[in-house]
Design an enzyme around this catalytic site. Structure first.
Site, short mmCIF file in Angstrom:
data_model
loop_
_atom_site.label_atom_id
_atom_site.label_comp_id
_atom_site.label_asym_id
_atom_site.label_seq_id
_atom_site.Cartn_x
_atom_site.Cartn_y
_atom_site.Cartn_z
N GLU A 260 0.81 -1.22 0.00
CA GLU A 260 0.00 0.00 0.00
C GLU A 260 0.85 1.28 0.00
OE1 GLU A 260 -3.24 -0.53 2.85
OE2 GLU A 260 -4.01 -2.16 1.60
N GLU A 367 -4.38 -8.82 -1.16
CA GLU A 367 -4.84 -8.62 0.22
C GLU A 367 -6.31 -8.25 0.26
OE1 GLU A 367 -2.49 -6.07 2.98
OE2 GLU A 367 -4.44 -5.60 3.87
#
Ligand code: NAG
Length: 526
Positions: A260, A367
Site C-alpha cells: 500500500e 490482500e
C-alpha cells in the site's frame, strides 16, 4: 488367525476410508445470522479431494446463510426439475473453446498476528488449522503472502535492523516472530500441501532511519533517489530477507515492492508504511531492486516482482507507468491489487483494459479482509454472513475480469480480532480461542473454499454465454480444471432462490436450484 487378520484388514480399510471421508460442520451460532464450524482436539470438519466422476454427473457443493457448509449433492445432465416454471430458469451456455486467464492460486497470509495467535493453540489444533487450509482434506491453498518484518498486525513496531544509520546492515537479523513462528509454520503448511507453496514477500516499512521522517509509520519515503547508495542499501535489506528464509529451507515465488505505497504520503497514517508513487516503484525496480535481487539468485526467470499492492482505483495509472517501460518489465511480472473501499472501488473493467494493453503482465489480488462494522467490541463477527458474501463477490468479479488469484489477509486472529499494535482489529476466516481449546471456521473460510478447492493452479476461466454478472447480486463463472473437469461457481446474494439451466455442448443441459444467500461450486467431467 485368519479371522483375526481379516478383522484387522477390515478395520484398517474402514479407518483408511474414514480418513478420506468428508466430515460435516459442527455448527455453532454466536449472535449473528449464520453459523461457524467448531474445531476441537476431537473433531474438525473435513472435505474429500475432488476426483473424476462419471461423464455427465455433476457434484453440486453448496454453502448458504441458512447453515449449509459445502454440502454436496449429485445431479445429472439431462435432468428435470419438475414443478419449476420454465420461465424461472436462467439459461447459460458454457463455451470451453474460449479461454481467458490461468489461475495462479488462492491463499492467505503469514502475519505476526496470525503466527503468534496460531502459536497459542496446542500442537494438535495448529495442525488442524494447517490441514484445513493447505491439505486436500481442507481447501488446498497454493499461495501465501508473508510479511517482511512487521505490519499493523504485529504486537510491536520493528524492522530487521533498528540500529540507527547502520548503512552496512551489520545488525540485520530475523526476529523471534520469524524464527519461532512464521518459518516453522510455513514448513508445516508446505508439508500439508505436499508440494511447494508460492510464497510472496511484502514489506510495510523500511527501518525508520532509512526514511525521510525517521519513523516506521506516518508519511515518509526512502531517503535518497533511485540509483543512490540509500536505495541500493534498501534493496539489499530486502534481499537479506529472502536469503535468510532460503537458508531456512523456504523458497519464495515472488514479492511486491511495497505494501500500500500510497498510504506513505499521508502524514497521519497510523501504521507501518513507506511512500512510493508509480514512477518511484518503476525506477526502484529497474535500477536498484531488480538487479540486486537477480545478483542474489532471485532473477526474473524464477522470481516474480509485482508493483502497486494497493487498491483497484490506482491500478490503471500504475500499470501505464510501469508496464510501458521495457527496462522495468525485465523484472516486473504483474500488478498486485487490494480490494479496500469495497463498494466504492469502482468498476472491475479497469482490469480488462489493463489486460488488453499489457497481456504479458498478470493481475493478482494480494490482500483483503473485513470485519463486523456494527460493533467495535465484536470485530470478529462470528457467523456474520455478509462477511462471506463480500469475499465471494469480490473473488468472482475479479476472476471474471482477468485476475489470476486471490490472497486473504490474516490466516487466523484471536477472539478480539487482533493482535494489532494500532488497534486496527479485524475478522478472519479462522478465529482461535486458546482458552477454550477451540477454533472457529468463520463464514469467510467457506467463501475461500468455494474457489480455492475447485480451481487448482493452471485452471482457466472459460466463456459463458451470456455472461452472468448482476453486480453484487448474482454472478456466475465457469472454469476448466487441469484434470479436464469443468467447474461452475455461482454467488447468490439475493433473498430468493434462483434456477439455472446450464448447457454444455458436450453433455446437454443440467438444471440446478441455487439457494438464497448461497455459494455454489459444481464440478463435472465429460
Ligand atoms: C485488539 O486485539 C487485542 C488482542 O489481540 C486486544 O488486546 C485489543 O484490545 C483489541 N483492540 C481493539 C481496539 O479492539
Amino acid at each position: 488367525m485368519k479371522a483375526f487378520i481379516l478383522t484387522v484388514a477390515i478395520i484398517a480399510t474402514y479407518f483408511a476410508n474414514q480418513s478420506q471421508s468428508a466430515t460435516p460442520c459442527e455448527a455453532r451460532r454466536f449472535n449473528h445470522d449464520s453459523v461457524v464450524c467448531v474445531c476441537t482436539e476431537n473433531y474438525c470438519d473435513t472435505l474429500d479431494p475432488i476426483t473424476r466422476t462419471d461423464a455427465g454427473l455433476v457434484k453440486v457443493y453448496e454453502s448458504d446463510r441458512a447453515g449449509k457448509r459445502l454440502e454436496v449433492r449429485e445431479v445429472r445432465f439431462g435432468n428435470d426439475l419438475p414443478g419449476v416454471d420454465p420461465g424461472r430458469f436462467k439459461n447459460v451456455r458454457v463455451n470451453r473453446d474460449r479461454k481467458f486467464q490461468e489461475i495462479i492460486g488462492f491463499g492467505t497470509s503469514f502475519t505476526d498476528a496470525s503466527a503468534l495467535s496460531l502459536g497459542r493453540l496446542s500442537a494438535d489444533l495448529q495442525t488442524k488449522v494447517m490441514k484445513s487450509y493447505y491439505s486436500n482434506e481442507g481447501i488446498e491453498y497454493s499461495l501465501s503472502r508473508v510479511v517482511i518484518s512487521g505490519s499493523d498486525f504485529s504486537n510491536r513496531p520493528y524492522s530487521y535492523d533498528d540500529t540507527p544509520n547502520d548503512w552496512s546492515l551489520n545488525s540485520w537479523r530475523l526476529v523471534d516472530e520469524d524464527i519461532n513462528f512464521k518459518i516453522p509454520q510455513m514448513h508445516e503448511a508446505q508439508r500439508q500441501r505436499g508440494s511447494p507453496i508460492k510464497f510472496i514477500g511484502s514489506s510495510w516499512s523500511p527501518p525508520a532511519w532509512m526514511k525521510t521522517n525517521g519513523e516506521i509509520n506516518h508519511g515518509g519515503t526512502l531517503i535518497g533517489n533511485t540509483g543512490s547508495d540509500e536505495w541500493k542499501t534498501y534493496a539489499r535489506y530486502l534481499r537479506k530477507f529472502f536469503e535468510a528464509y532460503r537458508e531456512n529451507g523456504l523458497d519464495f515465488w515472488g514479492m511486491t515492492v511495497q505494501n500500500e505505497p500510497m498510504t506513505g504520503w499521508d502524514p497521519w497514517f497510523p501504521w507501518n508504511t513507506c511512500g512510493f508513487n508509480a514512477e518511484m516503484e518503476r525506477d526502484f525496480v529497474k535500477n536498484d531492486l531488480g538487479p540486486i535481487m537477480e545478483e542474489g539468485g532471485f532473477g526474473p526467470d524464477r522470481f516474480n516482482i509485482m508493483v502497486l499492492d494497493h487498491n483497484r482505483p490506482l491500478a490503471e495509472d500504475w500499470a501505464n507507468v510501469v508496464f510501458s517501460d521495457n527496462d522495468a518489465t525485465k523484472y516486473v511480472k504483474g500488478l498486485a491489487v487490494h480490494w479496500y473501499f469495497y463498494g466504492t472501488a469502482g468498476p472491475y473493467d479497469v482490469y480488462d483494459r489493463i489486460h488488453d494493453k499489457f497481456p504479458n503482465q498478470f493481475i493478482l489480488a494480494t490482500e483483503a479482509c473485513n470485519r463486523n462494522e456494527d460493533d467495535e467490541n465484536d470485530r470478529k463477527g462470528l457467523g456474520k454472513w455478509v462477511l462471506a458474501e463480500d469475499y465471494a463477490h469480490d473473488i468472482l468479479l475479479d476472476l471474471l475480469h482477468y485476475v489470476t488469484g486471490w490472497t486473504d489477509w490474516n490466516m487466523v486472529l484471536d477472539m478480539n480480532g487482533g493482535p494489532n499494535w494500532v488497534g486496527n482489529n479485524h475478522s478472519a476466516p479462522i478465529i482461535v480461542n486458546p482458552d477454550e481449546r477451540e477454533f472457529y471456521k468463520n463464514v469467510q473460510y467457506y467463501a475461500m473454499a468455494h474457489f480455492s478447492k475447485f480451481l487448482p493452479p493452471t485452471s482457466s476461466r472459460i466463456e459463458t454465454v451470456p455472461g452472468v454478472e448482476e453486480e453484487g447480486l448474482l454472478e456466475l463463472g465457469a472454469f476448466e480444471r487441469p484434470d479436464g473437469g469443468t467447474a461452475v461457481i455461482i454467488v447468490n446474494t439475493k433473498d430468493n432462490e434462483e434456477y439455472f439451466n446450464v448447457e454444455d455442448p458436450a453433455l446437454g443441459s443440467v438444471k440446478v436450484k441455487v439457494e438464497p444467500h448461497s455459494f455454489n461450486s459444481w464440478v463435472y467431467y465429460r
